[in-house]
Design a protein around this motif. Structure first.
Motif, mmCIF file in Angstrom:
data_model
loop_
_atom_site.group_PDB
_atom_site.id
_atom_site.type_symbol
_atom_site.label_atom_id
_atom_site.label_comp_id
_atom_site.label_asym_id
_atom_site.label_seq_id
_atom_site.Cartn_x
_atom_site.Cartn_y
_atom_site.Cartn_z
ATOM 1 N N LYS A 1 -9.786 23.352 -44.862
ATOM 2 C CA LYS A 1 -8.598 22.510 -45.080
ATOM 3 C C LYS A 1 -9.004 21.156 -45.649
ATOM 4 O O LYS A 1 -8.365 20.636 -46.578
ATOM 5 C CB LYS A 1 -7.846 22.337 -43.765
ATOM 6 N N LYS A 2 -10.063 20.586 -45.090
ATOM 7 C CA LYS A 2 -10.533 19.280 -45.558
ATOM 8 C C LYS A 2 -11.112 19.388 -46.956
ATOM 9 O O LYS A 2 -10.910 18.500 -47.796
ATOM 10 C CB LYS A 2 -11.586 18.730 -44.590
ATOM 11 N N ASP B 1 -8.613 15.812 -36.217
ATOM 12 C CA ASP B 1 -9.554 14.882 -36.822
ATOM 13 C C ASP B 1 -9.756 13.591 -36.039
ATOM 14 O O ASP B 1 -10.761 12.926 -36.205
ATOM 15 C CB ASP B 1 -9.073 14.500 -38.227
ATOM 16 N N LEU C 1 -7.352 27.355 -52.167
ATOM 17 C CA LEU C 1 -8.561 26.554 -52.295
ATOM 18 C C LEU C 1 -9.243 26.794 -53.633
ATOM 19 O O LEU C 1 -9.669 25.851 -54.303
ATOM 20 C CB LEU C 1 -9.533 26.889 -51.150
ATOM 21 N N ASN D 1 -8.626 18.440 -54.237
ATOM 22 C CA ASN D 1 -7.327 18.230 -54.885
ATOM 23 C C ASN D 1 -7.009 16.757 -55.117
ATOM 24 O O ASN D 1 -6.005 16.430 -55.755
ATOM 25 C CB ASN D 1 -6.208 18.854 -54.048
ATOM 26 N N ASP D 2 -7.854 15.888 -54.601
ATOM 27 C CA ASP D 2 -7.651 14.453 -54.796
ATOM 28 C C ASP D 2 -7.876 14.112 -56.276
ATOM 29 O O ASP D 2 -8.940 14.411 -56.834
ATOM 30 C CB ASP D 2 -8.641 13.669 -53.936
ATOM 31 N N LYS E 1 -10.219 21.420 -49.270
ATOM 32 C CA LYS E 1 -9.086 21.532 -50.192
ATOM 33 C C LYS E 1 -8.490 20.159 -50.481
ATOM 34 O O LYS E 1 -8.187 19.824 -51.639
ATOM 35 C CB LYS E 1 -8.020 22.463 -49.597
ATOM 36 N N GLU E 2 -8.352 19.331 -49.447
ATOM 37 C CA GLU E 2 -7.817 17.984 -49.640
ATOM 38 C C GLU E 2 -8.721 17.166 -50.550
ATOM 39 O O GLU E 2 -8.246 16.441 -51.431
ATOM 40 C CB GLU E 2 -7.688 17.280 -48.289
ATOM 41 N N ILE E 3 -10.024 17.287 -50.338
ATOM 42 C CA ILE E 3 -10.983 16.514 -51.132
ATOM 43 C C ILE E 3 -10.929 16.930 -52.596
ATOM 44 O O ILE E 3 -10.850 16.090 -53.500
ATOM 45 C CB ILE E 3 -12.410 16.702 -50.577
#
Length: 247
Positions: free
Chosen positions: A63-64, A140, A27, A70-71, A66-68
């Motif tokens: 987790k979410k 989710d 992260l 890394n976008d 990290k996704e945001i």
């Protein structure tokens, strides 16, 4: 300018262990390390840490987040603007709650009269502060469905939805001294199950698990028991009975 991990942790108000964990899960990996292996955090790393903590404050799971982050299309300024709006709304709701508490004290001391409607001003469950726990436990899908449906509602519809939710809590609170397996209790908890599934897609197992969390998480218990002491425990037991009887 760079900072060692202890300096960065102290600056941000988090533990060194937290920063180690962020590094381990990818992260927030420090941009530099010394020859002896010490982590060094740059200004850019600290800006990223700030974003992470903002998202955590708003209830996003790691987790979410990290996704945001890394976008490739992630916009830091846009995110900060959204954080600001969300925090201002949170402050508005807290201010209203403080007013309600102060007025309740005056009511209890006989200084003012308080209507039943006024006793619940400031309570707003349209935004679930425990979204992180729900996402981590059941994924989710149900939560995202609820969020999307709520976002499409007008302000009036959101207020009506919140009022319906509060009405169910009040109804259940009136039954909390009955047996959770009683016909009255099961009829009322069925309304709660139907209500939740208007917004999401909660299975019977998820419904039962949610009831358990009402008791396991003291923050849930505190909020629910504002409608009547012992309501959280009563709802947990009634939800478990309902889930088991309808499988």
């Amino acid at each position: 300018m760079t900072m060692k991990i202890k300096e960065a942790a102290d600056l941000a108000g988090v533990s060194v262990r937290t920063l180690h964990h962020y590094d381990e899960i990818g992260l927030l990996c420090p941009s530099r390390t010394t020859e002896s292996g010490y982590r060094l955090y740059t200004n850019e790393d600290l800006e990223m840490l700030q974003q992470i903590l903002f998202f955590k404050e708003l209830g996003f799971p790691l987790k979410k987040i990290k996704e945001i982050l890394n976008d490739p299309l992630f916009d830091h300024i846009e995110a900060l603007q959204l954080h600001r709006k969300a925090l201002l709304e949170k402050r508005r709701r807290l201010d209203q709650m403080i007013v309600t508490v102060e007025k309740t004290i005056q009511h209890k001391e006989g200084e003012v009269h308080m209507s039943n409607k006024e006793k619940f001003e400031g309570f707003d469950f349209s935004q679930n502060p425990y979204e992180q726990e729900a996402r981590e436990r059941w994924g989710d899908q149900a939560v995202d469905q609820s969020t999307r449906k709520l976002a499409k509602m007008s302000k009036q519809e959101q207020n009506e939805w919140s009022a319906d939710m509060n009405a169910i809590y009040v109804s259940l609170a009136a039954l909390r001294h009955h047996s959770p397996a009683s016909e009255e209790a099961q009829s009322a908890i069925k309304e709660w199950f139907i209500f939740l599934n208007k917004m999401g897609n909660y299975s019977l197992d998820a419904f039962k698990g949610l009831g358990q969390m009402y008791v396991d998480d003291e923050r849930f218990t505190k909020n629910i028991d504002q409608f009547g002491e012992g309501l959280a425990t009563f709802m947990r037991d009634a939800m478990a009975v309902y889930a088991d009887n309808n499988k």
